[in-house]
Structures are given as C-alpha cells and as structure tokens.
Motif scaffolding. Structure first.
Motif, short mmCIF file in Angstrom:
data_model
loop_
_atom_site.label_atom_id
_atom_site.label_comp_id
_atom_site.label_asym_id
_atom_site.label_seq_id
_atom_site.Cartn_x
_atom_site.Cartn_y
_atom_site.Cartn_z
N VAL A 91 -4.20 2.26 1.34
CA VAL A 91 -4.06 2.80 -0.02
C VAL A 91 -4.67 4.19 -0.03
CG1 VAL A 91 -4.78 2.58 -2.43
CG2 VAL A 91 -4.07 0.56 -1.14
N ARG A 93 -11.89 -4.04 0.97
CA ARG A 93 -11.39 -2.72 1.33
C ARG A 93 -12.41 -1.99 2.18
NH1 ARG A 93 -11.64 0.05 -4.71
NH2 ARG A 93 -13.93 0.22 -4.87
N LEU A 145 -0.54 -4.73 -4.60
CA LEU A 145 -0.59 -5.23 -3.24
C LEU A 145 -0.19 -6.71 -3.23
CD1 LEU A 145 -3.98 -3.72 -1.99
CD2 LEU A 145 -1.71 -2.67 -2.05
N LEU A 160 -0.78 0.56 -8.20
CA LEU A 160 -0.14 -0.06 -7.05
C LEU A 160 -0.32 -1.57 -7.18
CD1 LEU A 160 -1.20 2.04 -3.91
CD2 LEU A 160 1.11 1.82 -4.84
N GLY A 210 0.82 -1.20 0.00
CA GLY A 210 0.00 0.00 0.00
C GLY A 210 0.86 1.25 0.00
#
Length: 126
Positions: A122, A38, A20, A18, A9
């Motif tokens: 994030v 999330r 993860l 990104l 993150g």
C-alpha cells in the motif's frame, strides 16, 4: 493448515480509500481469528486490525480506529480491510494473518498468529 493470499494493494492519494482482501484456503476458515498487520520500510511489523472467528468482535490499533474496518465472509473464506482517509503513515506492506482461536478477543500481537501471507503493498502519496 491454511494458506493466505492478499490482494487489493496499490497507489492511492492521501485521503483516498483502498479495500484489501485476503483469501484463505482450507476447510476450517471459520475457526480462525484473522488479523491485518503492516510493515513500513525500516520499521517493525505493527498491528492494524483483527476480527474473531464469528466476525462479531474486532480490535483496532489506535492509529486506524475510525478509518479502517475489518470484516470477513466465512462463506467465501475471505477477510477484508476497508481503509478510508488514508495517510502517508499508513504506507507499507500489509499482511493477513490467521490464528486458530475461538475466543471473542482476536489477538493484537503478531506472535499469536500461526499463518501469514506474502503481503500486499500500500503506497499513499501526498
């Protein structure tokens, strides 16, 4: 039992990417369906993506379909979430979750999962 540790993150600008990672301990990683959920501040945890034990079948939330890709490497006991074209609404803590499940339809609800990690933050800036 399995322990899950998320990483990857961080802070990214809208439109950025990104990746993860979620590393799992335990000898039976290949028996688990794995999901990414999330949670944004003040909101409930929501489903993002899931993958079955074999890595063949996947499910995605409509909000991330086409932008996120979930994958797993059973040799490394790791599941990944590649996130592209990030939006501010993607911001939140991302949790990796595991469910002992040998079906080819990985669960899309949090209550189906037995184990989860501590999460990784994030942040998407505009």
């Amino acid at each position: 039992q399995v322990q899950l540790v998320e990483s990857g993150g961080g802070l990214v600008r809208a439109g950025g990417s990104l990746r993860l990672s979620c590393a799992a301990s335990g000898r039976t990683f290949h028996r688990y369906s794995l999901g990414w959920f999330r949670q944004a501040p003040g909101k409930e945890r929501e489903f993002a993506a899931a993958i079955d034990w074999s890595g063949v079948a996947t499910n995605y939330a409509d909000s991330v379909q086409g932008r996120f890709t979930i994958s797993r490497d059973n040799a490394k006991d790791t599941v990944y979430l590649q996130m592209n074209s990030l939006k501010p609404e993607d911001m939140g803590v991302y949790y990796c979750e595991a469910d002992v499940d040998l079906s080819s339809n990985p669960p899309v609800v949090a209550v189906a999962y037995d184990y989860w990690g501590q999460g990784t933050q994030v942040t998407v800036s505009t």
